[in-house]
Write a protein that holds these residues in place. Structure first.
Motif, PDB file in Angstrom:
ATOM      1  N   UNK A  78     134.366 -62.216   8.806  1.00 39.96           N
ATOM      2  CA  UNK A  78     135.515 -62.770   9.545  1.00 39.96           C
ATOM      3  C   UNK A  78     135.167 -62.919  11.024  1.00 39.96           C
ATOM      4  N   UNK A  79     134.531 -61.889  11.594  1.00 36.94           N
ATOM      5  CA  UNK A  79     134.149 -61.956  13.012  1.00 36.94           C
ATOM      6  C   UNK A  79     133.244 -63.157  13.265  1.00 36.94           C
ATOM      7  N   UNK A  80     132.308 -63.366  12.365  1.00 36.42           N
ATOM      8  CA  UNK A  80     131.379 -64.485  12.493  1.00 36.42           C
ATOM      9  C   UNK A  80     132.127 -65.819  12.414  1.00 36.42           C
ATOM     10  N   UNK A  81     133.053 -65.899  11.489  1.00 38.08           N
ATOM     11  CA  UNK A  81     133.810 -67.151  11.292  1.00 38.08           C
ATOM     12  C   UNK A  81     134.681 -67.463  12.516  1.00 38.08           C
ATOM     13  N   UNK A  82     135.297 -66.417  13.068  1.00 36.28           N
ATOM     14  CA  UNK A  82     136.138 -66.625  14.256  1.00 36.28           C
ATOM     15  C   UNK A  82     135.279 -67.064  15.443  1.00 36.28           C
ATOM     16  N   UNK A  83     134.122 -66.438  15.602  1.00 35.21           N
ATOM     17  CA  UNK A  83     133.224 -66.794  16.709  1.00 35.21           C
ATOM     18  C   UNK A  83     132.716 -68.231  16.560  1.00 35.21           C
ATOM     19  N   UNK A  84     132.378 -68.612  15.332  1.00 34.87           N
ATOM     20  CA  UNK A  84     131.902 -69.977  15.084  1.00 34.87           C
ATOM     21  C   UNK A  84     132.980 -71.016  15.425  1.00 34.87           C
ATOM     22  N   UNK A  85     134.241 -70.600  15.268  1.00 36.76           N
ATOM     23  CA  UNK A  85     135.355 -71.497  15.588  1.00 36.76           C
ATOM     24  C   UNK A  85     135.834 -71.330  17.039  1.00 36.76           C
ATOM     25  N   UNK A  86     134.972 -70.679  17.859  1.00 32.42           N
ATOM     26  CA  UNK A  86     135.210 -70.541  19.313  1.00 32.42           C
ATOM     27  C   UNK A  86     136.441 -69.699  19.665  1.00 32.42           C
ATOM     28  N   UNK A  87     136.799 -68.767  18.782  1.00 33.47           N
ATOM     29  CA  UNK A  87     137.900 -67.854  19.108  1.00 33.47           C
ATOM     30  C   UNK A  87     137.323 -66.597  19.755  1.00 33.47           C
ATOM     31  N   UNK A  88     138.141 -65.962  20.598  1.00 31.23           N
ATOM     32  CA  UNK A  88     137.720 -64.696  21.202  1.00 31.23           C
ATOM     33  C   UNK A  88     138.009 -63.565  20.214  1.00 31.23           C
ATOM     34  N   UNK A  89     136.960 -63.069  19.570  1.00 34.75           N
ATOM     35  CA  UNK A  89     137.140 -62.015  18.550  1.00 34.75           C
ATOM     36  C   UNK A  89     136.597 -60.676  19.054  1.00 34.75           C
ATOM     37  N   UNK A  90     136.578 -60.508  20.381  1.00 37.89           N
ATOM     38  CA  UNK A  90     135.946 -59.314  20.950  1.00 37.89           C
ATOM     39  C   UNK A  90     136.590 -58.007  20.468  1.00 37.89           C
ATOM     40  N   UNK A  91     137.917 -58.022  20.311  1.00 36.52           N
ATOM     41  CA  UNK A  91     138.603 -56.795  19.876  1.00 36.52           C
ATOM     42  C   UNK A  91     138.204 -56.450  18.428  1.00 36.52           C
ATOM     43  N   UNK A  92     138.145 -57.488  17.607  1.00 34.28           N
ATOM     44  CA  UNK A  92     137.759 -57.272  16.206  1.00 34.28           C
ATOM     45  C   UNK A  92     136.301 -56.816  16.113  1.00 34.28           C
ATOM     46  N   UNK A  93     135.463 -57.390  16.962  1.00 42.16           N
ATOM     47  CA  UNK A  93     134.040 -57.007  16.970  1.00 42.16           C
ATOM     48  C   UNK A  93     133.904 -55.547  17.389  1.00 42.16           C
ATOM     49  N   UNK A  94     134.691 -55.143  18.387  1.00 39.46           N
ATOM     50  CA  UNK A  94     134.653 -53.753  18.870  1.00 39.46           C
ATOM     51  C   UNK A  94     135.062 -52.782  17.756  1.00 39.46           C
ATOM     52  N   UNK A  95     136.162 -53.113  17.064  1.00 33.48           N
ATOM     53  CA  UNK A  95     136.621 -52.225  15.978  1.00 33.48           C
ATOM     54  C   UNK A  95     135.585 -52.181  14.856  1.00 33.48           C
ATOM     55  N   UNK A  96     135.005 -53.346  14.531  1.00 31.47           N
ATOM     56  CA  UNK A  96     133.983 -53.386  13.474  1.00 31.47           C
ATOM     57  C   UNK A  96     132.761 -52.562  13.876  1.00 31.47           C
ATOM     58  N   UNK A  97     132.417 -52.619  15.160  1.00 30.37           N
ATOM     59  CA  UNK A  97     131.273 -51.841  15.655  1.00 30.37           C
ATOM     60  C   UNK A  97     131.574 -50.339  15.549  1.00 30.37           C
ATOM     61  N   UNK A  98     132.784 -49.941  15.966  1.00 27.91           N
ATOM     62  CA  UNK A  98     133.194 -48.527  15.841  1.00 27.91           C
ATOM     63  C   UNK A  98     133.165 -48.093  14.377  1.00 27.91           C
ATOM     64  N   UNK A  99     133.573 -49.013  13.511  1.00 32.39           N
ATOM     65  CA  UNK A  99     133.603 -48.726  12.067  1.00 32.39           C
ATOM     66  C   UNK A  99     132.178 -48.448  11.557  1.00 32.39           C
ATOM     67  N   UNK A 100     131.237 -49.261  12.005  1.00 31.63           N
ATOM     68  CA  UNK A 100     129.840 -49.071  11.564  1.00 31.63           C
ATOM     69  C   UNK A 100     129.270 -47.746  12.063  1.00 31.63           C
TER      70      UNK A 100
END
Lengths: 177, 120
Positions: A78-100
């Protein structure tokens, strides 16, 4: 002379400290009746510990696989798809990173716990009841850490869902939540 | 040229290891094999693979409890709209349901009284 007196006082304080530590250690020594109880219930306790150890394995394998797939095949995609569509997904990326990070922690604390449990099931509680008791306490502490790691992963799973809903409301104009 | 080769061969034949070359070959092979097996076992134990290995002795009874790997993935490409996000959330909820229980690895299982080793 003053130096000698100061040194003497320091030595006395150290001796008093050591005595206090010794008294505390004495108080935590197990009683004979407790040791006898461990020996009596040794077979039963080892059987229970063995069953817990064996049953933890599929629980960990299934959870680990699902947690990994959620991060790798859902969050990352999802993060990749949002980024490819030029959306700011920084919050989602941060949570996904914390999750990892939390998933790595879950794996490492489980590994430590599993190694302790492996040692525990091999401990002869008839010959070494005190060692057995201490190892049970260590395994219990490590099991708490595994449980805490699971709780943290669940918090982040919930957080990611909230972040997705927030993204939907803010960027795609959905006000239903 | 032949003389040089002959003297080289004769020096080789005189070398102590050459007379026991079969033994050197066997010992060398075993040493290399043991080294590689040791490295493999160290990686197996330290990398966390051991914890995922259900074929270890004693785990036969729980082998059927390991669920087969089947996970519906979300496409990383394509447009983004409300429908896509709803589709993602449905998939997300379905997959997270599989690990919904936070009771896993609870402390009480190893409590002294549960094991019968509490102080009398």
């Amino acid at each position: 002379m003053k130096l000698i007196i100061n040194s003497f006082v320091a030595c006395m304080a150290f001796v008093v400290f050591l005595s206090a530590v010794s008294v505390y250690a004495q108080s935590s020594i197990m009683t004979d009746s407790h040791i006898a109880k461990i020996k009596t219930n040794c077979t039963l306790a080892l059987g229970i510990v063995g069953r817990i150890h064996v049953n933890d394995a599929p629980q960990f394998i299934n959870s680990n696989q699902t947690y990994y797939s959620i991060g790798d095949k859902l969050m990352a995609h999802l993060n990749s798809r949002l980024t490819l569509n030029k959306y700011d997904a920084s919050k989602l990326v941060k949570t996904a990173s914390d999750y990892n990070v939390a998933l790595s922690k879950f794996r490492s604390v489980y590994k430590t716990y599993e190694e302790t449990m492996s040692e525990l099931v091999r401990t002869d509680c008839l010959r070494a009841p005190v060692t057995f008791y201490d190892k049970v306490a260590t395994a219990r502490e490590q099991r708490v850490k595994v449980h805490d790691a699971v709780v943290r992963l669940h918090q982040l799973l919930k957080q990611y869902r909230v972040d997705v809903k927030t993204f939907k409301a803010e960027k795609l104009g959905d006000s239903n939540g | 040229m032949d003389n040089i080769n002959e003297s080289h061969d004769s020096a080789l034949v005189k070398a102590p290891w050459y007379r026991h070359r079969l033994l050197v070959l066997v010992v060398g092979s075993i040493t290399i094999a043991l080294t590689l097996v040791s490295i493999a076992l160290a990686l197996y134990a330290s990398g966390g693979t051991a914890q995922l290995d259900i074929s270890r002795p004693g785990y036969k009874s729980v082998q059927d409890k390991v669920e087969p790997t089947s996970f519906e993935s979300f496409s990383p490409t394509g447009e983004v709209d409300e429908g896509v996000i709803d589709e993602f959330l449905d998939l997300y909820d379905k997959q997270t349901k599989r690990v919904n229980s936070t009771d896993a690895f609870s402390e009480s299982a190893l409590a002294d009284n549960a094991l019968g080793i509490d102080a009398p």
